[in-house]
Each structure stands twice: as structure tokens, then as C-alpha cells.
Scaffold this motif. Structure first.
Motif, short mmCIF file in Angstrom:
data_model
loop_
_atom_site.label_atom_id
_atom_site.label_comp_id
_atom_site.label_asym_id
_atom_site.label_seq_id
_atom_site.Cartn_x
_atom_site.Cartn_y
_atom_site.Cartn_z
N VAL A 79 1.14 -1.17 0.03
CA VAL A 79 0.12 0.04 0.22
C VAL A 79 0.82 1.11 0.16
N ILE A 80 0.69 2.05 -0.87
CA ILE A 80 1.73 3.26 -0.93
C ILE A 80 1.24 4.01 0.20
N GLU A 81 2.29 4.65 0.89
CA GLU A 81 1.94 5.33 2.29
C GLU A 81 1.33 6.65 1.87
N GLY A 82 0.52 7.19 2.67
CA GLY A 82 -0.27 8.37 2.39
C GLY A 82 -1.27 8.34 1.25
N SER A 83 -1.51 7.22 0.65
CA SER A 83 -2.51 7.19 -0.60
C SER A 83 -3.80 6.89 -0.22
N ASN A 84 -4.19 6.64 0.92
CA ASN A 84 -5.49 6.44 1.43
C ASN A 84 -6.37 7.89 1.43
N GLY A 85 -6.97 7.71 0.79
CA GLY A 85 -8.46 9.09 0.84
C GLY A 85 -9.77 8.89 1.23
N GLN A 86 -10.53 9.75 1.16
CA GLN A 86 -11.72 9.49 1.55
C GLN A 86 -12.95 9.83 0.38
N TYR A 87 -13.93 8.95 0.64
CA TYR A 87 -15.12 9.10 -0.49
C TYR A 87 -16.12 10.13 0.19
N THR A 88 -16.49 11.30 -0.31
CA THR A 88 -17.30 12.03 0.42
C THR A 88 -18.46 12.45 -0.87
N ASN A 89 -19.54 12.90 0.03
CA ASN A 89 -20.72 13.18 -0.44
C ASN A 89 -20.61 13.99 -1.89
N ASN A 90 -19.65 14.84 -1.81
CA ASN A 90 -19.25 15.52 -3.10
C ASN A 90 -19.01 14.60 -4.32
N ASP A 91 -18.28 13.45 -4.03
CA ASP A 91 -17.86 12.44 -4.90
C ASP A 91 -19.02 11.51 -5.48
N VAL A 92 -20.12 11.71 -5.09
CA VAL A 92 -21.18 10.63 -5.34
C VAL A 92 -21.59 10.80 -6.87
N GLY A 93 -21.58 9.45 -7.65
CA GLY A 93 -21.65 9.25 -8.85
C GLY A 93 -20.43 9.45 -9.66
N VAL A 99 -6.91 4.59 -2.50
CA VAL A 99 -6.01 4.00 -1.99
C VAL A 99 -5.06 3.62 -3.50
N ILE A 100 -3.70 3.45 -3.47
CA ILE A 100 -2.89 3.08 -4.50
C ILE A 100 -1.99 2.00 -3.89
#
Length: 162
Positions: A79-93, A99-100
Motif C-alpha cells: 500500500v503506497i504510504e499516504g495514498s489513502n483518501g476519503q469518498y465524500t458526498n461531493n464524490d457521489v456518482g 488507495v494505491i
């Protein structure tokens, strides 16, 4: 070395502000394909960024070390360190990378989300920990905002990134 973002995720969120993993302790369950012979694993393999395994032939460590059952090639993945993100309500659809993976000799072909996700309700609502997305959806109730919350139609795809 190929960097792959199998976590191009897309979901419908009901009253959820953000969805993310218990990083760096989340266990990613992946089916893998050998880059040498094309063999696809029958079972899901797990890797966790926080866990390091020493490699046999050099002094480095990796998150997953696996030997192909067909061609016996030793492959690894991180897992590339620091690649973890969040899926937000602005990303819907939309598909979004959360992650990478750094893949050496192997690449993921399927993912099983399981438990360990965190969902935060909108309007400073409840924080739901250890959300289980095994069924690709999840529902609950936010007592603070007196509303139902949920994650629906979870999808993902695997892409190579630079």
C-alpha cells in the motif's frame, strides 16, 4: 513496478458526509493475477499497510509477499504510504481513488470490501466505526440527526496510475 489504484470507488451515500478505511490498519482483501503466467488466485489475499513482511532475497520489507502456485514466481505488493483518501458526498456518482498499491509481479483483479470502514454522517452526525461493506451496501440510523444513513451500490475498478 506498477502502481494500481483498485480503489477507484463509486457509491451512493445517504446522509453520509464521508466514507473511508481504518487506515493504516485496514485489511485489503484482493484476488491477484500473476504478471508472469497470468494465473489468478482462487482465494482472496489480505494486505495491511501497517504490517511489514521481510523479503527473503533482499533487506527490504513489503506488505504482501506471495508465491504463484503455477509458475512459482515470488511477487510482492505494498500500500503506497499516504495514498489513502476519503469518498465524500461531493464524490457521489463519480469514481474516486482512495488507495494505491505498488505491485511487483502481481496485480489485483477483484476486491472484497468486508468490515473496517468508517462512515461519518452529515451535519456533525454520528461517526459509525467498523462499517461492514461485504454486501456492497450498509444502512443504519443516526440518532443525533434522527435520519437513516447508508452506503449503496458500491462499485470499484482497477486502473494503472503513474
Amino acid at each position: 513496478m506498477v502502481k494500481i489504484a483498485p480503489s477507484k470507488y463509486k457509491a451512493n451515500l445517504e446522509c453520509i458526509e464521508k466514507l473511508y478505511t481504518n487506515h493504516p490498519y485496514y485489511q485489503w482483501f484482493l484476488k491477484l493475477k500473476c504478471g508472469s503466467c497470468g494465473e489468478v488466485s482462487e482465494k482472496f489475499h489480505d494486505l495491511t499497510e501497517a504490517e511489514k513482511i521481510p523479503q527473503k532475497h533482499n533487506r527490504s520489507e513489503t506488505n504482501l509477499l506471495i508465491k504463484c502456485k503455477l509458475c512459482s514466481r515470488e511477487n510482492s505488493m505494498d500500500v503506497i504510504e499516504g495514498s489513502n483518501g476519503q469518498y465524500t458526498n461531493n464524490d457521489v456518482g463519480k469514481f474516486k481513488t482512495i488507495v494505491i498499491f505498488d505491485c511487483r509481479g502481481v496485480e489485483p483483479v477483484d476486491f472484497e470490501p468486508k468490515s473496517g470502514w468508517i462512515a461519518e454522517a452529515e451535519d456533525d452526525g454520528k461517526k459509525f466505526e467498523d462499517v461492514d461493506l461485504t454486501e456492497k451496501e450498509w444502512v443504519d440510523y443516526d440518532e443525533k440527526n434522527q435520519t437513516s444513513v447508508g452506503v449503496y451500490e458500491l462499485e470499484w475498478k482497477f486502473i494503472k496510475v503513474k
